[in-house]
Enzyme design. Sequence first.
Site, PDB file in Angstrom:
ATOM      1  N   HIS A  63       0.855  -1.189   0.000  1.00  0.00           N
ATOM      2  CA  HIS A  63       0.000   0.000   0.000  1.00  0.00           C
ATOM      3  C   HIS A  63       0.888   1.235   0.000  1.00  0.00           C
ATOM      4  O   HIS A  63       2.114   1.142   0.132  1.00  0.00           O
ATOM      5  CB  HIS A  63      -0.969  -0.008   1.184  1.00  0.00           C
ATOM      6  N   HIS A  65       1.287   3.916   1.975  1.00  0.00           N
ATOM      7  CA  HIS A  65       1.740   4.666   3.145  1.00  0.00           C
ATOM      8  C   HIS A  65       3.257   4.764   3.125  1.00  0.00           C
ATOM      9  O   HIS A  65       3.953   3.841   2.694  1.00  0.00           O
ATOM     10  CB  HIS A  65       1.264   3.991   4.433  1.00  0.00           C
ATOM     11  N   ASP A  67       5.736   4.555   5.202  1.00  0.00           N
ATOM     12  CA  ASP A  67       6.660   3.606   5.827  1.00  0.00           C
ATOM     13  C   ASP A  67       6.799   2.323   5.016  1.00  0.00           C
ATOM     14  O   ASP A  67       7.617   1.464   5.359  1.00  0.00           O
ATOM     15  CB  ASP A  67       6.228   3.286   7.265  1.00  0.00           C
ATOM     16  N   HIS A  68       6.046   2.201   3.936  1.00  0.00           N
ATOM     17  CA  HIS A  68       6.157   1.048   3.042  1.00  0.00           C
ATOM     18  C   HIS A  68       6.661   1.458   1.654  1.00  0.00           C
ATOM     19  O   HIS A  68       6.843   0.594   0.801  1.00  0.00           O
ATOM     20  CB  HIS A  68       4.801   0.359   2.898  1.00  0.00           C
ATOM     21  N   HIS A 140      -7.587  -1.702   5.597  1.00  0.00           N
ATOM     22  CA  HIS A 140      -6.708  -0.707   6.204  1.00  0.00           C
ATOM     23  C   HIS A 140      -7.292   0.673   5.929  1.00  0.00           C
ATOM     24  O   HIS A 140      -8.348   0.795   5.302  1.00  0.00           O
ATOM     25  CB  HIS A 140      -5.289  -0.861   5.631  1.00  0.00           C
ATOM     26  N   ASP A 211      -0.494  -4.022   5.754  1.00  0.00           N
ATOM     27  CA  ASP A 211      -1.174  -3.550   6.947  1.00  0.00           C
ATOM     28  C   ASP A 211      -2.661  -3.877   6.859  1.00  0.00           C
ATOM     29  O   ASP A 211      -3.319  -3.595   5.851  1.00  0.00           O
ATOM     30  CB  ASP A 211      -0.995  -2.042   7.089  1.00  0.00           C
ATOM     31  N   HIS A 269       6.266  -5.744  11.632  1.00  0.00           N
ATOM     32  CA  HIS A 269       5.561  -4.460  11.662  1.00  0.00           C
ATOM     33  C   HIS A 269       5.148  -4.121  13.098  1.00  0.00           C
ATOM     34  O   HIS A 269       3.985  -3.944  13.419  1.00  0.00           O
ATOM     35  CB  HIS A 269       4.339  -4.504  10.733  1.00  0.00           C
TER      36      HIS A 269
END
Length: 312
Positions: A63, A65, A67-68, A140, A211, A269
């Site tokens: 996805h 976001h 942090d990914h 999510h 997530d 995670h």
Amino acid sequence: MEVYFLGTNAGVPTLQRNVTSVALRLLEERRCFWMFDCGEGTQHQILRSPLRLGKLEKVFVTHLHGDHLFGLPGLISSRGYQGGTAPLTVYGPPGLKAYLDISLSVSQSRIPYTLEVVEHTGGLVFEDETFKVEAGLLEHRIDSYGYRVTEKDSPGSLNTDLLRSYGLKPGPLYGKLKKGQNVTTEDGILIQASEVVSEPKQGRIVTVLGDTRPCAGSLPLAQGADLVIHEATFGHELEAMAHQYHHSTARQAAELAREAGARQLLLTHFSSRYTSQEELVPLLEEAKSIFADTQLAEEFCTFAVHRRVARK
């Protein structure tokens, strides 16, 4: 086949853990590795690992976001400086291509290899003669996907000692036998493939979930998997918070693995509230009380994906 963790933290990096990225090493199968997510600083983590960017073949983004995702433009740019000349394909949700196009064009990054970005909304995203990769929507705050990597079954091995006893030397007839075809030697001896070829080697299944909080979409992706990689952002005492922020607890990850009939579960995670590996032990214990074959992901550690004898 083995997995190697480059980042195991949720949201932001800490002094102990970097943000999310995991490599699937296919050293014998393809002589390369695939990457799932690429948080900020991933290329620094690679410098401390046995991985080489020139061997990176595919990136699967769960996805969008940060942090990914925030490490991806830098990694794509650096790959060319580190011997990467083979094509690279990046898979992910809609919006991924625009993000990479803008990042790479504004920075005037020069990519000396073929870069392909494949956006998807689930389903079959890749298939060749040895692997297929399917994606499924999870639950999510934004669209987040899990990936199911299936290694296709491979033919059994020839009993070469028995074939030599028949006077049969390596050649085209070996290939026919391996395909399950019976053959006749020059001396008129009928050799049945079933007598000289072992059972096919069953392919392995690796599931990498992005997530998510518990949802119906996780189960088909994890069903019968040899390895499930699942987020465990919180311990179960924070279940309400996990639900509010669309994440899962370690116990919920274990409940999925048990329901799916998976072979092994790796938790990753982790929230920054857990500042050391020791503080993650309660999460491991709560998961193992539900699903015994559970381990904590740890950065710069390798976990083998074993082939099971029989899959239900």
